[in-house]
Motif scaffolding. Structure first.
Motif, PDB file in Angstrom:
ATOM      1  N   ARG A 106       0.822  -1.200   0.000  1.00  0.00           N
ATOM      2  CA  ARG A 106       0.000   0.000   0.000  1.00  0.00           C
ATOM      3  C   ARG A 106       0.860   1.256   0.000  1.00  0.00           C
ATOM      4  NH1 ARG A 106      -3.988   1.985   4.582  1.00  0.00           N
ATOM      5  NH2 ARG A 106      -2.371   0.998   5.814  1.00  0.00           N
ATOM      6  N   LEU A 113       2.557 -11.528  -3.638  1.00  0.00           N
ATOM      7  CA  LEU A 113       1.674 -10.348  -3.663  1.00  0.00           C
ATOM      8  C   LEU A 113       0.395 -10.643  -4.429  1.00  0.00           C
ATOM      9  CD1 LEU A 113       3.583  -6.996  -4.241  1.00  0.00           C
ATOM     10  CD2 LEU A 113       2.088  -7.657  -2.367  1.00  0.00           C
ATOM     11  N   VAL A 114       0.544 -11.343  -5.568  1.00  0.00           N
ATOM     12  CA  VAL A 114      -0.634 -11.667  -6.374  1.00  0.00           C
ATOM     13  C   VAL A 114      -1.554 -12.599  -5.593  1.00  0.00           C
ATOM     14  CG1 VAL A 114      -1.435 -12.775  -8.485  1.00  0.00           C
ATOM     15  CG2 VAL A 114       0.579 -11.324  -8.547  1.00  0.00           C
ATOM     16  N   GLY A 140      -3.554 -10.934  -3.096  1.00  0.00           N
ATOM     17  CA  GLY A 140      -4.674 -10.190  -3.643  1.00  0.00           C
ATOM     18  C   GLY A 140      -4.326  -8.750  -3.976  1.00  0.00           C
ATOM     19  N   LEU A 141      -3.027  -8.460  -4.038  1.00  0.00           N
ATOM     20  CA  LEU A 141      -2.586  -7.095  -4.297  1.00  0.00           C
ATOM     21  C   LEU A 141      -1.977  -7.017  -5.693  1.00  0.00           C
ATOM     22  CD1 LEU A 141      -2.862  -5.037  -2.064  1.00  0.00           C
ATOM     23  CD2 LEU A 141      -0.402  -5.110  -1.743  1.00  0.00           C
ATOM     24  N   GLN A 142      -2.568  -6.187  -6.567  1.00  0.00           N
ATOM     25  CA  GLN A 142      -2.055  -6.150  -7.935  1.00  0.00           C
ATOM     26  C   GLN A 142      -1.398  -4.812  -8.270  1.00  0.00           C
ATOM     27  OE1 GLN A 142      -5.228  -7.447 -10.499  1.00  0.00           O
ATOM     28  NE2 GLN A 142      -5.291  -9.430  -9.463  1.00  0.00           N
ATOM     29  N   LEU A 143      -1.475  -3.858  -7.364  1.00  0.00           N
ATOM     30  CA  LEU A 143      -0.853  -2.544  -7.529  1.00  0.00           C
ATOM     31  C   LEU A 143      -1.067  -1.949  -8.922  1.00  0.00           C
ATOM     32  CD1 LEU A 143       2.568  -3.270  -5.762  1.00  0.00           C
ATOM     33  CD2 LEU A 143       0.437  -2.467  -4.747  1.00  0.00           C
ATOM     34  N   PRO A 144      -2.325  -1.759  -9.332  1.00  0.00           N
ATOM     35  CA  PRO A 144      -2.585  -1.351 -10.709  1.00  0.00           C
ATOM     36  C   PRO A 144      -1.972  -0.005 -11.099  1.00  0.00           C
ATOM     37  CG  PRO A 144      -4.585  -1.255  -9.379  1.00  0.00           C
ATOM     38  CD  PRO A 144      -3.552  -1.930  -8.556  1.00  0.00           C
ATOM     39  N   VAL A 167       0.833   1.295 -10.203  1.00  0.00           N
ATOM     40  CA  VAL A 167       2.280   1.411  -9.987  1.00  0.00           C
ATOM     41  C   VAL A 167       3.048   0.985 -11.233  1.00  0.00           C
ATOM     42  CG1 VAL A 167       4.209   0.621  -8.558  1.00  0.00           C
ATOM     43  CG2 VAL A 167       1.953   0.932  -7.533  1.00  0.00           C
ATOM     44  N   THR A 213       6.309  -0.369 -13.075  1.00  0.00           N
ATOM     45  CA  THR A 213       7.374  -1.260 -12.613  1.00  0.00           C
ATOM     46  C   THR A 213       8.397  -1.493 -13.717  1.00  0.00           C
ATOM     47  OG1 THR A 213       6.043  -3.147 -13.317  1.00  0.00           O
ATOM     48  CG2 THR A 213       5.919  -2.551 -10.998  1.00  0.00           C
TER      49      THR A 213
END
Lengths: 290, 142, 120
Positions: free
Chosen positions: C61, C90-91, C94-98, C100, C102
């Protein structure tokens, strides 16, 4: 069954003769001797008698799921597991326990004169040995299953070749059925190769994959997402019409993942993203060759 | 009646406090060492440590601090790592809701419990309002 | 309290996270970085997490927040060097950091930043 059993006392009194009879019994029944040394078998039997005596003396035979029986179970587990690896058949493994019946009941007959008492002891003993025998067979089955899945895992590692198509472009041609565990291995191999080669594009070609279910589709998507988190793009190529239908019917969102009909198309897209293109030599250069 | 498999035996255990941010870091590192010792591969190690981090933070934030127990367990032919997070905080009113993605009370993403559950092989949560919460997770190694 | 150093390299702010961060340290980095963007008038931030062996939802986050905040401050952020095991976890979490951006490594991250800055 309120009367305490005499079995532990009996095992203690006749341990040596019981052991001898039991070993004799196993020798007449089976081919076990070929696969296991006499000394090893003798030790296993001796240990078993000792632990069985302890368990029946402290825990009784009523609740064999109580912790008092854990050490007996543990020994049976190690016997069954090692025999599964040595190539014993299920019958041979279960016989280890069942063959104790005859010597055990023979002693009971000698010791107990009262018929009613004898009947009760034999019945209790039968129940106990049956359950231990079945437990052994079950552990054996489990050990075999685990051997198989371990071998499958080893084969999986061999079956995921990641190829370097061009500088910065990887391809992963998948062939055969994809299940959860295979997709997992594929995913890890691909991502590691992306880091090792510094590739920014990875093509996952599923031309050779006959069907895709929800779980596999989701795994593929997870791979694509994980690659993106690392800073690489994935292209999925070779999606057959049936698979396209399945994906839509299953309601799996492919989101903004690039898909191409063939590996060639995907390669072209990858080159384009890398700022490269494939061209025929100019016509003038070829003219002289006619 | 069939004989049940033995309950996993505890080979070794260790209890760590979770009272501060720094304790959470310590807990993560202890879990990492344990997972390494059990020879989990790198991906599995990362999953276990991440789950531990989420659960430790939950214990600290929602449970007002507590403890983490790290246990090496063994049954039939598997070995595994069992982590137990315990607090005497306010407890969780609606466990099934707390297990849904996106449900959060402490200004988080709400991924703590459901995320940790996805990362581990077994997940169990016991909670009583006013008494506290205990989360137990296991990761088995074939 | 210790803090994570923010380096200036040409046009770019460079952060290398090498320690196992506790939550307060992550929050401090978020504060420090946003104020550094305004104070130093930079439009590019590169965060190298190749040494991080774990990213949980809190650190995830923080990365998403830094990206979003820097965007509002007219700067581009790129997160580089996430390890495969970390990405897979991370995937799964459930976190995909849309939001961000990379890149695989510092080199490619720099390239990406230059291209992004030329485009705006």
């Amino acid at each position: 069954m309120n009367t305490p059993t005499t079995i532990p006392q009996m095992i203690e009194n006749h341990r040596d003769s019981l052991l001898a009879d039991w070993l004799q019994e196993q020798a007449t029944i089976g081919s076990q001797r070929l696969l296991i040394s006499d000394a090893e078998l003798r030790q296993q039997c001796l240990d078993f008698l000792r632990l069985l005596q302890e368990a029946t003396a402290s825990g009784g035979m009523k609740d064999m799921n109580s912790p008092q029986w854990d050490r007996v179970k543990e020994l049976l587990e190690s016997v069954a597991t090692s025999r599964a690896q040595q190539g014993f058949s299920p019958t041979e493994v279960a016989t280890f326990v069942f063959s104790l019946k005859k010597p055990l009941f023979g002693r009971l007959r000698q010791d107990i004169r009262d018929v009613e008492n004898l009947g009760r002891e034999i019945w209790a003993g039968t129940e106990m040995i049956d359950r231990l025998g079945l437990y052994t067979a079950e552990v054996y089955q489990k050990a075999r299953d685990e051997t198989i899945s371990r071998q499958q895992a080893e084969m999986l590692e061999l079956s995921t070749p990641v190829v370097n198509l061009w500088e910065g472009i990887l391809a992963l041609p998948l062939i055969g059925t994809l299940d959860s565990s295979r997709t997992q291995v594929v995913m890890e191999t691909l991502l590691q190769k992306i880091v090792d080669t510094g590739s920014t594009v990875a093509i996952i070609d599923i031309t050779g994959v006959p069907t895709v279910d929800t779980l596999v589709a989701q795994h593929l998507l997870k791979t694509v997402t994980a690659a993106r988190l690392m800073g690489a793009d994935c292209i999925i190529s070779g999606i057959r019409p049936q698979i396209a239908q399945t994906i839509v019917h299953l309601g799996v969102e492919l989101g903004d993942v690039a898909t191409k009909a063939s590996l060639a198309d995907a390669f072209q897209l990858a080159l384009k993203r890398a700022g490269l293109e494939i061209r025929r030599p100019a016509a003038s250069a070829l003219a002289g060759e006619d | 009646m069939q004989l049940e498999p033995r309950k996993p035996a505890v080979v070794r255990d260790q209890v760590l406090p979770l009272k501060s941010d720094a304790d959470v870091v310590q807990a993560r590192q202890a879990v990492r060492r344990a997972a390494e010792e059990l020879k989990f591969n790198l991906v599995e190690q990362t999953k276990i440590v991440t789950a531990a981090s989420e659960l430790a933070r939950n214990t600290l934030l929602h449970g007002r601090g507590g403890t983490m127990k790290v246990e090496f367990v063994a049954d039939l032919s598997r070995r595994g790592l069992r982590l137990t997070f315990e607090d005497r905080g306010p407890g969780i009113a609606d466990i099934s809701r707390a297990l849904q993605d996106g449900f959060s009370t402490a200004d988080g993403l709400g991924l703590g419990l459901p995320g940790a559950r996805r990362l581990m092989s077994e997940f169990d949560i016991q909670s009583k309002l006013g008494e506290g919460t205990r989360v137990t997770v296991v990761r088995w190694k074939p | 309290m210790d803090r994570i150093p923010i380096l200036r390299m040409g046009e770019c702010l460079l952060v290398t996270i090498q320690v196992d961060m506790h939550d307060q340290l992550a929050l401090a980095l978020q504060d420090d970085l946003t104020s550094a963007i305004t104070k130093q008038r930079t439009r590019a931030v590169l965060i190298d997490i190749s040494a991080l062996v774990m990213v949980d939802s809190f650190i995830g986050r923080m990365l998403a927040n830094i990206s979003a905040m820097s965007k509002i401050l007219d700067a581009e952020t790129v997160v580089v060097g996430m390890q495969p095991a970390v990405a897979i976890t991370l995937v799964e979490l459930g976190l995909q950091l849309p939001g961000v951006r990379t890149a695989l490594n510092v080199d490619q991250g720099m390239k990406l930043l230059r291209r992004a800055l030329r485009a705006t």
